[in-house]
Each structure stands twice: as C-alpha cells, then as structure tokens.
Write an enzyme that holds these catalytic residues in place. Structure first.
Site, mmCIF file in Angstrom:
data_model
loop_
_atom_site.group_PDB
_atom_site.id
_atom_site.type_symbol
_atom_site.label_atom_id
_atom_site.label_comp_id
_atom_site.label_asym_id
_atom_site.label_seq_id
_atom_site.Cartn_x
_atom_site.Cartn_y
_atom_site.Cartn_z
ATOM 1 N N ARG A 121 23.065 9.384 14.804
ATOM 2 C CA ARG A 121 23.274 10.400 15.841
ATOM 3 C C ARG A 121 24.438 11.327 15.487
ATOM 4 N NH1 ARG A 121 20.644 8.324 20.772
ATOM 5 N NH2 ARG A 121 21.244 10.298 21.674
ATOM 6 N N ARG A 139 27.028 15.443 20.850
ATOM 7 C CA ARG A 139 28.018 15.995 21.784
ATOM 8 C C ARG A 139 29.472 15.776 21.409
ATOM 9 N NH1 ARG A 139 25.282 13.303 26.785
ATOM 10 N NH2 ARG A 139 24.997 11.873 25.053
ATOM 11 N N ARG A 191 24.043 23.776 22.105
ATOM 12 C CA ARG A 191 23.301 23.094 23.170
ATOM 13 C C ARG A 191 23.298 23.942 24.450
ATOM 14 N NH1 ARG A 191 20.800 21.466 26.473
ATOM 15 N NH2 ARG A 191 20.536 19.418 27.421
ATOM 16 N N ASP A 244 14.155 14.051 18.684
ATOM 17 C CA ASP A 244 14.364 12.867 19.512
ATOM 18 C C ASP A 244 13.153 11.949 19.387
ATOM 19 O OD1 ASP A 244 16.428 11.920 21.682
ATOM 20 O OD2 ASP A 244 14.445 11.302 22.359
ATOM 21 N N TYR A 279 10.276 3.282 27.181
ATOM 22 C CA TYR A 279 10.535 4.520 27.943
ATOM 23 C C TYR A 279 9.268 5.010 28.628
ATOM 24 C CZ TYR A 279 15.243 5.483 26.154
ATOM 25 O OH TYR A 279 16.580 5.433 25.886
HETATM 26 O O1 CP3 Z 1 21.898 13.308 14.810
HETATM 27 C C1 CP3 Z 1 20.901 12.575 14.935
HETATM 28 O O2 CP3 Z 1 20.934 11.339 14.804
HETATM 29 C C2 CP3 Z 1 19.551 13.228 15.143
HETATM 30 C C3 CP3 Z 1 19.105 13.335 16.450
HETATM 31 C C4 CP3 Z 1 18.727 12.185 17.369
HETATM 32 C C5 CP3 Z 1 18.799 12.355 18.770
HETATM 33 N N1 CP3 Z 1 18.229 11.258 19.361
HETATM 34 C C6 CP3 Z 1 19.378 13.526 19.457
HETATM 35 C C7 CP3 Z 1 19.752 13.427 20.870
HETATM 36 C C8 CP3 Z 1 18.159 10.927 17.116
HETATM 37 C C9 CP3 Z 1 17.924 10.228 15.786
HETATM 38 C C10 CP3 Z 1 17.839 10.358 18.385
HETATM 39 C C11 CP3 Z 1 17.179 9.054 18.546
HETATM 40 C C12 CP3 Z 1 17.079 8.449 19.888
HETATM 41 N N2 CP3 Z 1 16.839 9.085 21.074
HETATM 42 C C13 CP3 Z 1 17.129 7.061 20.136
HETATM 43 C C14 CP3 Z 1 17.281 5.997 19.079
HETATM 44 C C15 CP3 Z 1 18.657 5.905 18.551
HETATM 45 C C16 CP3 Z 1 19.633 5.179 19.401
HETATM 46 O O3 CP3 Z 1 20.724 5.739 19.599
HETATM 47 O O4 CP3 Z 1 19.342 4.057 19.826
HETATM 48 C C17 CP3 Z 1 16.965 6.868 21.516
HETATM 49 C C18 CP3 Z 1 16.965 5.541 22.247
HETATM 50 C C19 CP3 Z 1 16.772 8.146 22.109
HETATM 51 C C20 CP3 Z 1 16.488 8.457 23.536
HETATM 52 C C21 CP3 Z 1 17.467 9.381 24.123
HETATM 53 N N3 CP3 Z 1 17.630 10.702 23.788
HETATM 54 C C22 CP3 Z 1 18.395 9.098 25.168
HETATM 55 C C23 CP3 Z 1 18.555 7.755 25.820
HETATM 56 C C24 CP3 Z 1 19.082 10.277 25.426
HETATM 57 C C25 CP3 Z 1 20.061 10.527 26.556
HETATM 58 C C26 CP3 Z 1 21.307 9.800 26.386
HETATM 59 C C27 CP3 Z 1 22.315 10.697 25.809
HETATM 60 O O5 CP3 Z 1 22.928 10.319 24.807
HETATM 61 O O6 CP3 Z 1 22.500 11.759 26.423
HETATM 62 C C28 CP3 Z 1 18.631 11.261 24.526
HETATM 63 C C29 CP3 Z 1 19.114 12.659 24.418
HETATM 64 C C30 CP3 Z 1 19.657 13.058 23.085
HETATM 65 N N4 CP3 Z 1 19.004 12.895 21.890
HETATM 66 C C31 CP3 Z 1 20.886 13.735 22.837
HETATM 67 C C32 CP3 Z 1 20.946 13.974 21.465
HETATM 68 C C33 CP3 Z 1 22.025 14.700 20.704
HETATM 69 C C34 CP3 Z 1 21.906 14.161 23.895
HETATM 70 C C35 CP3 Z 1 21.321 15.154 24.835
HETATM 71 C C36 CP3 Z 1 22.061 16.453 24.980
HETATM 72 O O7 CP3 Z 1 22.690 16.947 24.034
HETATM 73 O O8 CP3 Z 1 21.980 17.008 26.073
#
Ligand code: CP3
Length: 348
Positions: A27, A31, A40, A77, A153
C-alpha cells in the site's frame, strides 16, 4: 516481457539471493503521502481515481520518485473485481468500502459470469502506461485479492470484524459460498492474465483475511482457491511470477511451499523469520515482514525491527517489505529511514 537482469525483485522471485534485499512497501501509494492526498482530492471518488489512467499512473509513481522502491504496484483496489462482475461498489469517505451485499445464490446469479474487461480497461491502460514511465530497474507489480478475502466483502457488503457474515454463509449455505469462490477464481485468473499482458511482471495475491478461517475452512476457502488462481495464471502465462500474501497464514505456509504455490510467500508481522525461514525450502523467495506500527513509531523499535529481519534473511532470496499495509499515520520520513537502512547494509 523479458526478465531484465537489473530488476532485483525478479531475480529474487527466480530464487536468487540478492544483497541487500530489494524493497517495496504494501500500500505504498496512499494517504500517508501529502502528494497522494492532493491527487485524491482532485479525483472525485476513489473509484474515479482507480479508473483514470492519468491519475492512477501519477499516484503509482509518487512513492517511486520519493523513495526509489524496487517495485511499483499498480494503483487500484481488490474491490474492482466485484465491481467488474456487476456488483455495486462505493468507497464512502471516512467509512471504507460499501457493496450491495450478496444474500445467497439468487443474488450471485444476478451478477455476470465473466468480468467486464470494458470496465477494467482503464486498469490495463494504467499498467501499459507504467511500463513506459518507470525506471528500468523498477519491477511493475499487478495484484488481486484472494477469493476468500474478496468474497467476504461481497457477502458482508463492508469490512467486518473476523469476517463473521461470510464465515456464517460458508457454514449455512455452502453451495452458494462455493459458487461464489469458484466465480472469483475464474475472474481472478482472467484479471491477472490481462494484467500480465498489459505489462505487469509479477502479481501479488492479497489474502488479507486468512486469519479468520478455522482449520476446516482454510483448505477449501483459501489454500485451494489461491492454488487454482496461481495454477490457472501460470498455465496461461508460464513466465508470470506470483507473490502470495496470506495474513494469518503462518501455520499453513509450509503447505503452500510444499504444493509449490507461488514464487514467493509474504510473511505477516507476527511471524519470526528466524523461526519460519529454516522450515521453508532455501530457494523459495520470501517477503516481509516489518510491523507497520514500528514504522509509525520510528526510532529504536524501527531500527531493531529492520536489523532483526535483515539478520534472519541473509543468504536467502528475500524482498524487504512490511508485514501488512503501511498505515495512513506513518511519517513519510520514517519510510526514507527504512529504505536507507536496508540499502546501507551492503557491506555489513
Ligand atoms: O499502493 C498500493 O499498494 C496499491 C493500491 C492498493 C489499494 N488497495 C489502494 C487503496 C492495494 C494493493 C489495495 C489492496 C486492498 N484493498 C486490500 C488488500 C491489502 C490489505 O491492506 O490488506 C484490501 C483489504 C482492500 C480493501 C479496501 N480498500 C479497504 C478496506 C479500503 C478502505 C480502508 C482505507 O484504508 O481507507 C480501501 C480503500 C483504499 N484502497 C485506499 C487506497 C489508497 C484509501 C482510500 C482513499 O484514498 O480514499
């Protein structure tokens, strides 16, 4: 795409020990970076950011510019897969993902059998653009969620403690749950093949919720579907490299290794590499596994955490990483210190 000898991560995924170990961070675009928050804010919704190649390329590159990581991971995502199967998916500010929850076979039948590659076209275009935008030594990673994690999910409609709704559905309505897992296995294979064809050199499968599964469900819901995804991808694209991350998979990792599932196994932060690595084949690559909170804390806990991992992985094919995703409250300068400390290990 041909394996370039100067891509350290690809060398490690081929089983070669590289010192100091190459590094990227799960990740890594996100943020904790002010430049991410700026893009964003301009993007509108989170899904708009994922589906606008120009912006997705930009945020993928941000951590590469700042830290020179050895891998760039596609900005997207894991929940674009349910979205491309026709399920309603939204990301609600301050709350996280919200999906139209699936309540049984009838709901599953309303989704499409196959992924909409039209909907995912911007993701493939992002990868294609990245192949030209990245430095020659940077490995381009694609990814998807593992079927169990994505299914949890899809059934709950949101993140839930211990994935209780999905576990209950797996017990009460096993035919529905298995059909959902099978649908996701097929969709994930298709999706990863397209990512490889668009320029990803390796992919990571994220089983973020492996820890929730009881022993009787681990094999059918996690190990077997992941094995099918890896097998299906490699049957179609034998050169594709795969990193498997099963959070909470500790007691099962030896089974992944024995079955030859994945070119690398990623370790979560609860595992002691000094204990687990001697139980794995010496040429099997590993990845990980600093506690993301040690990176938030910085100072002595960070330095000690880094050094313990380096000491344990010396002589093995290893990719330095965190044991789970970087947290939004991480000070960016701690990440710089992490990269610097790992790379300065050249002569130690
Ligand atoms: O930089 C990277 O790794 C690439 C991008 C990436 C994102 N999500 C961007 C993201 C990757 C590889 C993911 C995978 C992901 N998404 C997982 C598996 C990895 C892990 O951490 O376990 C999971 C479970 C998700 C589901 C998900 N997406 C959730 C639960 C959330 C909300 C929680 C949060 O952190 O806000 C997201 C949103 C998300 N995906 C964000 C980002 C940068 C944040 C949202 C935002 O910027 O508004």
């Amino acid at each position: 795409m041909r394996t370039s000898p100067d891509k350290k991560i690809l060398r490690v995924l081929g089983g070669e020990p590289v010192w100091p170990p190459p590094i990227w961070v799960m990740r890594q675009a996100g943020r904790y970076l002010p430049e991410y928050r700026e893009v964003r804010a301009r993007a509108g919704s989170f899904l708009d950011l994922c589906y606008t190649p120009e912006l997705a390329v930009e945020v993928t590159l941000q951590p590469i510019r700042r830290y020179g990581f050895d891998a760039a991971i596609l900005f997207s995502d894991i929940l674009v897969v349910p979205h491309a199967l026709g399920q309603g998916v939204q990301f609600v500010e301050g709350e996280g993902p919200r999906l139209e929850a699936l309540d049984g076979m009838a709901d599953l039948q309303r989704l499409s059998e196959d992924l909409s590659h039209e909907r995912l076209a911007p993701v493939y275009e992002t990868l294609d653009r990245l192949t030209r935008a990245l430095p020659a030594e940077t490995t381009l990673l694609g990814f998807c969620g593992a079927p169990w994690t994505v299914a949890s999910y899809m059934v709950a409609g949101k993140g839930t403690p211990d994935q209780a709704p999905a576990r209950l559905a797996a017990y009460r309505d096993p035919d529905f749950f298995q059909a959902l897992i099978d649908r996701l296995v097929r969709a994930s294979i298709e999706y990863l093949i397209r990512q490889i064809d668009a320029g990803a050199e390796a992919v990571q499968i994220f089983e973020s919720f492996g820890a929730a599964l009881p022993p009787a469900l681990f094999e059918p819901l996690s190990l077997r579907p992941i094995s099918q995804v890896v097998g299906g991808l490699k049957a179609a694209r034998p050169h594709a490299k795969v990193i498997v991350f099963v959070r909470g998979g500790g007691q099962h990792l030896a089974r992944f290794a024995e079955a030859g599932i994945g070119d690398a196994l990623a370790l979560d932060w609860t595992l002691d590499p000094a204990v687990i690595l001697p139980t794995l084949p010496p040429s099997l690559a590993t990845q990980g596994n600093l506690d993301p909170l040690a990176l938030v804390a910085g100072g002595e806990p960070l330095r000690k955490g880094i050094d313990a991992i380096l000491a344990a992985v010396r002589g093995r094919p290893h990719i330095f990483n965190l044991g789970h995703g970087i947290l939004p409250e991480t000070p960016p300068e701690h990440v710089a210190e992490l990269v610097d400390r790992v790379r300065r290990n050249e002569d130690r």
